[in-house]
Design a protein around this motif. Structure first.
Motif, PDB file in Angstrom:
ATOM      1  N   THR A  48       0.722  -1.315   0.068  1.00  0.00           N
ATOM      2  CA  THR A  48       0.080   0.075   0.110  1.00  0.00           C
ATOM      3  C   THR A  48       0.802   1.113   0.160  1.00  0.00           C
ATOM      4  OG1 THR A  48      -0.260  -0.023   2.385  1.00  0.00           O
ATOM      5  CG2 THR A  48      -1.973  -1.108   1.054  1.00  0.00           C
ATOM      6  N   ASP A  49       2.043   1.126   0.457  1.00  0.00           N
ATOM      7  CA  ASP A  49       2.922   2.603   0.509  1.00  0.00           C
ATOM      8  C   ASP A  49       3.551   2.917  -0.726  1.00  0.00           C
ATOM      9  OD1 ASP A  49       4.097  -0.091   1.599  1.00  0.00           O
ATOM     10  OD2 ASP A  49       5.898   1.139   1.893  1.00  0.00           O
ATOM     11  N   LEU A  50       3.255   1.857  -1.880  1.00  0.00           N
ATOM     12  CA  LEU A  50       3.757   2.338  -2.995  1.00  0.00           C
ATOM     13  C   LEU A  50       2.841   3.154  -3.932  1.00  0.00           C
ATOM     14  CD1 LEU A  50       5.916  -1.015  -4.563  1.00  0.00           C
ATOM     15  CD2 LEU A  50       6.576   1.384  -4.159  1.00  0.00           C
ATOM     16  N   ALA A  51       1.756   3.632  -3.396  1.00  0.00           N
ATOM     17  CA  ALA A  51       0.719   4.576  -3.955  1.00  0.00           C
ATOM     18  C   ALA A  51       1.487   5.908  -4.401  1.00  0.00           C
ATOM     19  CB  ALA A  51      -0.294   4.896  -3.071  1.00  0.00           C
ATOM     20  N   PRO A  52       2.380   6.330  -3.802  1.00  0.00           N
ATOM     21  CA  PRO A  52       3.058   7.585  -4.427  1.00  0.00           C
ATOM     22  C   PRO A  52       3.596   7.176  -5.652  1.00  0.00           C
ATOM     23  CG  PRO A  52       3.226   7.558  -2.220  1.00  0.00           C
ATOM     24  CD  PRO A  52       2.822   6.143  -2.145  1.00  0.00           C
ATOM     25  N   PHE A  53       4.418   6.201  -5.775  1.00  0.00           N
ATOM     26  CA  PHE A  53       5.185   5.689  -6.780  1.00  0.00           C
ATOM     27  C   PHE A  53       4.242   5.420  -8.081  1.00  0.00           C
ATOM     28  CE2 PHE A  53       6.372   2.282  -9.712  1.00  0.00           C
ATOM     29  CZ  PHE A  53       7.285   2.589 -10.277  1.00  0.00           C
ATOM     30  N   HIS A  54       3.083   4.809  -8.022  1.00  0.00           N
ATOM     31  CA  HIS A  54       1.936   4.695  -9.020  1.00  0.00           C
ATOM     32  C   HIS A  54       1.329   6.087  -9.353  1.00  0.00           C
ATOM     33  CE1 HIS A  54       2.395   0.395  -9.101  1.00  0.00           C
ATOM     34  NE2 HIS A  54       2.243   0.231  -7.524  1.00  0.00           N
ATOM     35  N   LEU A  55       1.135   6.931  -8.370  1.00  0.00           N
ATOM     36  CA  LEU A  55       0.620   8.231  -8.696  1.00  0.00           C
ATOM     37  C   LEU A  55       1.522   9.141  -9.497  1.00  0.00           C
ATOM     38  CD1 LEU A  55      -1.870   9.828  -7.790  1.00  0.00           C
ATOM     39  CD2 LEU A  55      -0.765  10.777  -5.760  1.00  0.00           C
ATOM     40  N   ALA A  56       2.940   8.853  -9.064  1.00  0.00           N
ATOM     41  CA  ALA A  56       3.971   9.879 -10.037  1.00  0.00           C
ATOM     42  C   ALA A  56       3.818   9.153 -11.355  1.00  0.00           C
ATOM     43  CB  ALA A  56       5.436   9.467  -9.259  1.00  0.00           C
ATOM     44  N   MET A  57       3.671   7.860 -11.334  1.00  0.00           N
ATOM     45  CA  MET A  57       3.562   7.300 -13.000  1.00  0.00           C
ATOM     46  C   MET A  57       2.252   7.896 -13.602  1.00  0.00           C
ATOM     47  SD  MET A  57       6.492   5.248 -13.479  1.00  0.00           S
ATOM     48  CE  MET A  57       5.577   4.603 -14.797  1.00  0.00           C
ATOM     49  N   GLN A  58       1.193   7.953 -12.944  1.00  0.00           N
ATOM     50  CA  GLN A  58       0.101   8.151 -13.213  1.00  0.00           C
ATOM     51  C   GLN A  58       0.035   9.729 -13.802  1.00  0.00           C
ATOM     52  OE1 GLN A  58      -4.047   7.019 -11.455  1.00  0.00           O
ATOM     53  NE2 GLN A  58      -3.846   9.033 -11.091  1.00  0.00           N
ATOM     54  N   GLU A  59       0.619  10.442 -13.041  1.00  0.00           N
ATOM     55  CA  GLU A  59       0.628  11.754 -13.210  1.00  0.00           C
ATOM     56  C   GLU A  59       1.703  12.343 -13.964  1.00  0.00           C
ATOM     57  OE1 GLU A  59      -1.962  13.947 -12.002  1.00  0.00           O
ATOM     58  OE2 GLU A  59      -2.773  12.201 -11.390  1.00  0.00           O
ATOM     59  N   GLY A  60       2.558  11.485 -14.605  1.00  0.00           N
ATOM     60  CA  GLY A  60       3.478  11.763 -15.520  1.00  0.00           C
ATOM     61  C   GLY A  60       4.710  12.484 -14.987  1.00  0.00           C
ATOM     62  N   PHE A  61       4.945  12.374 -13.541  1.00  0.00           N
ATOM     63  CA  PHE A  61       6.015  13.023 -12.881  1.00  0.00           C
ATOM     64  C   PHE A  61       7.281  12.368 -13.505  1.00  0.00           C
ATOM     65  CE2 PHE A  61       2.923  13.990  -9.190  1.00  0.00           C
ATOM     66  CZ  PHE A  61       2.522  14.886  -9.968  1.00  0.00           C
ATOM     67  N   PHE A  62       7.549  11.123 -13.658  1.00  0.00           N
ATOM     68  CA  PHE A  62       8.646  10.556 -14.132  1.00  0.00           C
ATOM     69  C   PHE A  62       9.026  11.011 -15.680  1.00  0.00           C
ATOM     70  CE2 PHE A  62       7.858   7.353 -11.017  1.00  0.00           C
ATOM     71  CZ  PHE A  62       8.798   7.624 -10.126  1.00  0.00           C
ATOM     72  N   GLU A  63       8.013  11.191 -16.280  1.00  0.00           N
ATOM     73  CA  GLU A  63       8.104  11.524 -17.924  1.00  0.00           C
ATOM     74  C   GLU A  63       8.512  13.034 -17.839  1.00  0.00           C
ATOM     75  OE1 GLU A  63       4.940  12.141 -21.647  1.00  0.00           O
ATOM     76  OE2 GLU A  63       4.212  11.313 -19.716  1.00  0.00           O
ATOM     77  N   ASP A  64       7.840  13.735 -16.891  1.00  0.00           N
ATOM     78  CA  ASP A  64       8.387  15.232 -16.755  1.00  0.00           C
ATOM     79  C   ASP A  64       9.945  15.483 -16.615  1.00  0.00           C
ATOM     80  OD1 ASP A  64       5.665  15.901 -17.037  1.00  0.00           O
ATOM     81  OD2 ASP A  64       5.421  16.561 -15.127  1.00  0.00           O
ATOM     82  N   GLU A  65      10.414  14.424 -15.847  1.00  0.00           N
ATOM     83  CA  GLU A  65      12.036  14.415 -15.570  1.00  0.00           C
ATOM     84  C   GLU A  65      12.739  13.723 -16.789  1.00  0.00           C
ATOM     85  OE1 GLU A  65      13.626  15.620 -13.195  1.00  0.00           O
ATOM     86  OE2 GLU A  65      11.780  16.273 -11.844  1.00  0.00           O
ATOM     87  N   GLY A  66      12.030  13.057 -17.895  1.00  0.00           N
ATOM     88  CA  GLY A  66      12.820  12.561 -19.029  1.00  0.00           C
ATOM     89  C   GLY A  66      13.049  10.918 -18.737  1.00  0.00           C
ATOM     90  N   LEU A  67      12.237  10.471 -17.744  1.00  0.00           N
ATOM     91  CA  LEU A  67      12.407   9.108 -17.443  1.00  0.00           C
ATOM     92  C   LEU A  67      11.596   8.169 -17.973  1.00  0.00           C
ATOM     93  CD1 LEU A  67      13.468   9.563 -13.664  1.00  0.00           C
ATOM     94  CD2 LEU A  67      15.186   9.021 -15.565  1.00  0.00           C
ATOM     95  N   GLU A  68      12.198   7.174 -18.399  1.00  0.00           N
ATOM     96  CA  GLU A  68      11.383   5.914 -18.859  1.00  0.00           C
ATOM     97  C   GLU A  68      11.451   4.752 -17.585  1.00  0.00           C
ATOM     98  OE1 GLU A  68      11.037   2.369 -22.009  1.00  0.00           O
ATOM     99  OE2 GLU A  68      12.298   4.134 -22.505  1.00  0.00           O
ATOM    100  N   VAL A  69      10.132   4.344 -17.075  1.00  0.00           N
ATOM    101  CA  VAL A  69      10.617   3.468 -16.113  1.00  0.00           C
ATOM    102  C   VAL A  69       9.863   2.084 -16.307  1.00  0.00           C
ATOM    103  CG1 VAL A  69       9.508   3.019 -13.724  1.00  0.00           C
ATOM    104  CG2 VAL A  69      10.324   5.216 -14.097  1.00  0.00           C
TER     105      VAL A  69
END
Length: 330
Positions: A48-69
């Motif tokens: 359950t504590d991985l929700a911030p990771f999935h939220l970052a994926m969903q909201e494109g925060f990794f994409e904004d940083e130029g990352l492919e996860v």
């Protein structure tokens, strides 16, 4: 969010989620410099504590940083750290104990040792409980001596938090009979009478109450273990040294995901259902761990200190030497 203590032993699809454009073949800026690599292989679990990771994926925060996860599944914290040491993962999520066990055993020494790159969660009030059935001989914390207690494994946050609480309450923690039980099997173990009590975190706290009729006996995140850090993100010294801008980009994306998760629980609940296998009704009432992202060496030092107190490791570890300073948001 705990060790193996916070792991749901069910597999993800092994798929990847893209956080960058398919057209991007060269490393690009992550905000504070050119990324050394745009692709990150990350080991995660259904917690359950991985929700911030999935939220970052969903909201494109990794994409904004130029990352492919791309993420790979691990059935436990220990296996997640093994994927890091073996090179299968660039960054791994785990409860903290496997990271510190690996470092104490010098398992990652050939790759520069284990480094902590982001925090994930700490044990908030009523998030890490010992429960028992109404007909159990365990009614209070004072009844625990000599009893059979379900934990995911020994030497994890599960038994460490429990032992620390028992020691504080003057209960003979050395007399406990630990019964290795995966969290998903806890309700059945209680109903079958295989254990007298069990350590659980959400969503299994709610599940044992709903399915087995379990009752909370005591909170293990109080007193000396209040707000105990339970899980984080690690990498190897070699990867961190070779990819400082990429690590900083990961940290910024996780910080944004964590901040958003803390600001609106309604964003978190659907992710618990989708990625953690949590029933929709349980997602609405589950007592979540406290999401974290920024690293604090003094706070996280409590974990290896607790491990040494209970002889899980034999030497002192200096967390400040393992932490990668958190990159500021830009």
């Amino acid at each position: 969010m705990v060790a193996t203590a916070l792991t749901l032993v069910t597999a993800l699809s092994g798929c990847s989620l893209l956080g960058g454009s398919d057209e991007e073949s060269e490393p690009q800026s992550g905000g504070n410099g050119k990324l050394e690599t745009t692709t990150l292989n990350i080991s995660i679990m259904k917690t359950t504590d991985l929700a911030p990771f999935h939220l970052a994926m969903q909201e494109g925060f990794f994409e904004d940083e130029g990352l492919e996860v791309k993420f790979v599944d691990a059935p436990s914290g220990g296996e997640s750290v093994n994927k890091l040491i073996s090179g299968e993962a660039d960054i791994s999520y785990s409860s903290y104990t496997p990271f510190f066990l690996a470092e104490s055993r010098k398992a990652g020494q050939a790759k520069g040792g284990v480094k902590i790159v982001a925090d994930a969660a700490s044990a908030g009030p009523n998030s890490c409980m010992v429960v028992a059935l109404p007909n159990s001989s365990v009614k209070t914390v004072q009844d625990m001596a000599g009893k059979r207690v379900a934990v995911t494994a020994t030497g994890t946050i599960s038994d460490l938090l429990t032992m620390s609480t028992l020691k504080t309450k003057g209960v003979d923690y050395k007399s406990i009979q630990w019964v290795k039980t995966p969290f998903p099997a806890t309700a059945d173990a209680l109903k079958a009478g295989n254990v007298d009590a069990a350590f659980v975190t959400e969503p299994f706290l709610s599940q044992t109450q709903t399915v087995a009729g379990a009752l909370p006996i005591f909170d293990t995140a109080t007193g000396p273990t209040a707000d105990m850090p339970v899980a984080g993100w690690g990498s190897t010294g070699d990867f961190v040294k070779k990819n400082p801008n990429t690590i900083a980009a990961f940290q910024r994306a996780m910080q944004k995901g964590t901040d958003l998760a803390l600001s609106d629980r309604t964003l978190v609940e659907p992710l618990l259902v989708k990625f953690s296998g949590v029933d929709e009704n349980i997602a609405k009432v589950a007592t979540l761990l406290t999401f974290q992202s920024k690293l604090d060496a003094t706070r996280i030092q409590r974990v290896p200190d607790l491990m040494k107190d209970f002889a899980v490791i034999t030497e002192e570890l200096d967390v400040s030497k393992m932490i990668v300073p958190t990159a500021p948001l830009t």
